[in-house]
Design an enzyme around this catalytic site. Sequence first.
Site, PDB file in Angstrom:
ATOM      1  N   HIS A 277       0.820  -1.210   0.000  1.00 65.49           N
ATOM      2  CA  HIS A 277       0.000   0.000   0.000  1.00 65.49           C
ATOM      3  C   HIS A 277       0.853   1.259   0.000  1.00 65.49           C
ATOM      4  O   HIS A 277       1.842   1.350   0.738  1.00 65.49           O
ATOM      5  CB  HIS A 277      -0.908   0.006   1.240  1.00 65.49           C
ATOM      6  N   SER A 278       0.473   2.240  -0.828  1.00 68.76           N
ATOM      7  CA  SER A 278       1.064   3.574  -0.811  1.00 68.76           C
ATOM      8  C   SER A 278       2.598   3.518  -0.929  1.00 68.76           C
ATOM      9  O   SER A 278       3.127   3.020  -1.926  1.00 68.76           O
ATOM     10  CB  SER A 278       0.621   4.307   0.461  1.00 68.76           C
ATOM     11  N   TYR A 279       3.334   3.966   0.092  1.00 75.60           N
ATOM     12  CA  TYR A 279       4.790   3.965   0.037  1.00 75.60           C
ATOM     13  C   TYR A 279       5.344   2.544   0.014  1.00 75.60           C
ATOM     14  O   TYR A 279       6.472   2.318  -0.442  1.00 75.60           O
ATOM     15  CB  TYR A 279       5.366   4.718   1.235  1.00 75.60           C
ATOM     16  N   GLY A 281       4.430   0.371  -2.001  1.00 82.19           N
ATOM     17  CA  GLY A 281       4.626   0.090  -3.418  1.00 82.19           C
ATOM     18  C   GLY A 281       5.970   0.585  -3.909  1.00 82.19           C
ATOM     19  O   GLY A 281       6.664  -0.080  -4.685  1.00 82.19           O
ATOM     20  N   THR A 305      -1.871  -0.998  -3.836  1.00 78.78           N
ATOM     21  CA  THR A 305      -3.075  -0.230  -3.527  1.00 78.78           C
ATOM     22  C   THR A 305      -2.689   1.236  -3.368  1.00 78.78           C
ATOM     23  O   THR A 305      -2.039   1.618  -2.410  1.00 78.78           O
ATOM     24  CB  THR A 305      -3.774  -0.748  -2.248  1.00 78.78           C
TER      25      THR A 305
END
Length: 426
Positions: A277-279, A281, A305
């Site tokens: 998720h977010s960072y 990734g 995500t």
Amino acid sequence: MMAQLQQGGPDEKEKTTALKDLLSRIDLDELMKKDEPPLEFPDTLEGFEYIFNEKGQLRHIKTGEPFVFNYREDLHRWNQKRYEALGEIITKYVYELLQTECHLKKVTLPVDATESEPKSFIFMSEDALTNPDKLLVLIHGNGVVRAGQWARRLIINEDLDSGTQIPYIKRAIEEGYGVIVLNPNENYIEVEKTKAQVQLSSDSSDEPAEKRERKDKIQKETKKRRDFYEKYRNPQKEKETMQMYIRDNGSPEEHAIYVWDHFISQSAAENVFFVAHSYGGLAFVELMIQREAEVKNKVTAVALTDSVHNVWHQEVGKTIREWMRENCCNWVSSSEPLDTSVESMLPDCPRVSAGTVVPPSAPSLAHSPLWFPALEHCTGTERHELTSWKSFPSIFKFFSEAVEAKNSAVKPTPTRRSNRIKYEEL
């Protein structure tokens, strides 16, 4: 006002002197401490008079009401400190749930840590390294969240299902996956500075003596002014601390690579899956850059995500971009229905909607003091932190399709992407 008085005649100068004398008699520390209560908070949920109900919602023990941020009016700093103290308790509560409800074990990092050095940890299922079939790896985003969480704000204001990784873990175990939960934000420990360290940090310099003396004089004057106004803003001065970084785990990127090298790459699983998720990734993409051949050989599919990775800024090579197009999918915040294709100009993985639009009847966090407008998209209704929860059923379907495609030597189609950009033509 003081400047105007000083420019006047004798009468004005006398008034200035009297005003200065009056100000000097005011004990600002005592004055402000009366306005701001001590920064001392309970260390248990029960101490805060909150509990999670059977639906996983945080509720007040006596009133049954949701968490109230503005517990004391006009004391935002105190309220924020109270919220942060509650957040730390919730972090420990989630750790406990990972062990008691999900039956994960806590593993210390670095694996060869000495007794005295700073340490971190991850969580994993008993069969994480021995499961011959499937392994699921979870990576949360940046900020205050720790292992097992997607968003602290969701845990406090919504429920445990939407804000934690527990639904992913339980479903993965039910479907025969081993599980590893990363802890990429646990990068250092904070210790209080001694007086000698505080002095050393201000004295240490390689500058010439004359320049250093002039600089010290300016710094002392600046500090004097800052300390004067700090009495108004922050009467309860907090202790000075220093950060002691955890060896080989000093950043989310370092942590992901370390866990890969010492755990994931050593696992027996034929199919490894990531949810990032977010960072998280961005941390995964950095892992690919550093361990490209290993990741390609081991990882079957990656669900992102609302990932904040950027193939240009991270200087991702062509071979990695091609692999991501075939094996990754990014569920992004969007007003479109779940799994609808969302176009992107970046030549990496497909993007589809996580279906996170807030319906008109749903309570919005937009007016909460904990809401961050920078995380909103242009429509003003999509919620970045909800993408992992809303895409939950689609992600497990994506993984199943990836295994089937691998076994039949046909690449999967993650979701409906009739309008997918032909990246090869960009």
